[in-house]
Enzyme design. Sequence first.
Site, PDB file in Angstrom:
ATOM      1  N   CYS A   1       0.614   3.298   3.217  1.00 35.26           N
ATOM      2  CA  CYS A   1       1.364   2.703   4.326  1.00 35.26           C
ATOM      3  C   CYS A   1       2.848   3.025   4.166  1.00 35.26           C
ATOM      4  O   CYS A   1       3.534   3.390   5.123  1.00 35.26           O
ATOM      5  CB  CYS A   1       1.161   1.190   4.360  1.00 35.26           C
ATOM      6  SG  CYS A   1      -0.547   0.669   4.660  1.00 35.26           S
TER       7      CYS A   1
ATOM      8  N   CYS B   1       0.836  -1.209   0.000  1.00 38.04           N
ATOM      9  CA  CYS B   1       0.000   0.000   0.000  1.00 38.04           C
ATOM     10  C   CYS B   1       0.872   1.261   0.000  1.00 38.04           C
ATOM     11  O   CYS B   1       1.679   1.454   0.914  1.00 38.04           O
ATOM     12  CB  CYS B   1      -0.910  -0.005   1.221  1.00 38.04           C
ATOM     13  SG  CYS B   1      -1.783   1.554   1.488  1.00 38.04           S
TER      14      CYS B   1
END
Length: 478
Positions: free
Chosen positions: A401, A398
């Site tokens: 993230c 991600c």
Amino acid sequence: MALVSSSSSSISGSLLSNSVSTQDFTAPQIGSFRPLDRPLVPSTVTTSSRRRCTVKPIFAEPKRNESMVPLAAASTLISSASEVVEKVEIDEDYGKLAKDLENASPLEIMDRALAKFGNDIAIAFSGAEDVALIEYARLTGRPFRVFSLDTGRLNAETYRYFDAVEKHYGIRIEYMFPDSVEVQALVRSKGLFSFYEDGHQECCRVRKVRPLRRALKGLRAWITGQRKDQSPGTRAEVPVVQVDPVFEGLDGGVGSLVKWNPVANMDGGAIWNLLRTMDVPVNELHSKGYVSIGCEPCTRPVLPWQHEREGRWWWEDAKAKECGLHKGNIKNENSAHVNGVNGNGASTQNSNIGSTSSQADIFDAQNIVSLTRAGVENLIKLENRREPWIVVLYAPWCPFCQAMESSYVELAEKLEGSGVKVGKFRADGDQKTFAQQELQLGSFPTILFFPKNSSKPIKYPSEKRDADSLIAFINALR
């Protein structure tokens, strides 16, 4: 790279006390504003056809352990009958805009960027051939800002070059500096050249990424010198404009910062033709075989048949030569869309696709506890914990993230010894359904706080994921 502004003051790595006037300082120094001898208004007077630019100082660094939220430095707003700044549409489809501008000239792209964002955009200048960005900005006739990151380990030639560029264009570059305490801790614990042994990422995070994050917090857009031909492993698909996949801007949260890459479609030869034609000053290191220029210990000349990025971090994998400033360029073999993100930085459908076990993990730090499912289940069951916990639910693929990795590591460093445990739980793949049902997972990343005397975790509600905002959240609940 550094954020520079015409007619602006140089900004240090730490905030000034509110009680101290910038006029009390007579010389530039870390932690202070540097007074300028130019007025902070658009000048109607030109010298050798070089137009001076108005600059608004970037955010200074928050005081350590005192302020939870970065404070803004004093600002000057550009307003002139001859310079009308286009109203920024926050929800604009930048994927579509990138396609519309794909065949536009760098000058047209630069003009569009400066017109749209005015004093809320700045050029990142590294002291290399990206001086072309400053030249294009000058040619638009619009006010512009320039900033740069002084890591403390640049070549002497690069510092002389900064001075030459300031004098040539009649501007003041806004320099951002690393936190002196963080640099001191890194050097004392690991030495001056630890990056030759364990990789450059940690040093770059302290000296470049965190100062850049502070700088960008004061902007809504920035301009870089990225080109598709610079790095075969990481920059081949750089668009001319995009929602920044890594950093946050002035308004905070996902999509709050726009990244412009006006020379993305130019090759190195075309850049140098521009510099020679316009008689632009260049770094003397170029004549010594340096092409891509960074910090002195991590940069070396290249031979005529070598690619320019072979001179950067030459001891590491050629496919991942990014310092973290453009970490969004490094991605899995799966496309960003497959990984649950579209080209405009917005989440698509939740999916387990992309959560491969081969994806390199993130949030790796000695003081961040990697929790198994059993460990998380135990946390949920405990009604009286000995210590509170903050836990991030993440997926390594991600980009959001990845974007908060350095701030989460910083959070763990600041909380060490405070009695608050910092953990991570990989919640994609087989764990996703569990995380959605038991841990309030809606999207990645999700941050949870487990108080000492409550079994129910509290979900962090904001998209501002810098360390100070997270600490403020923790302090309000512990």
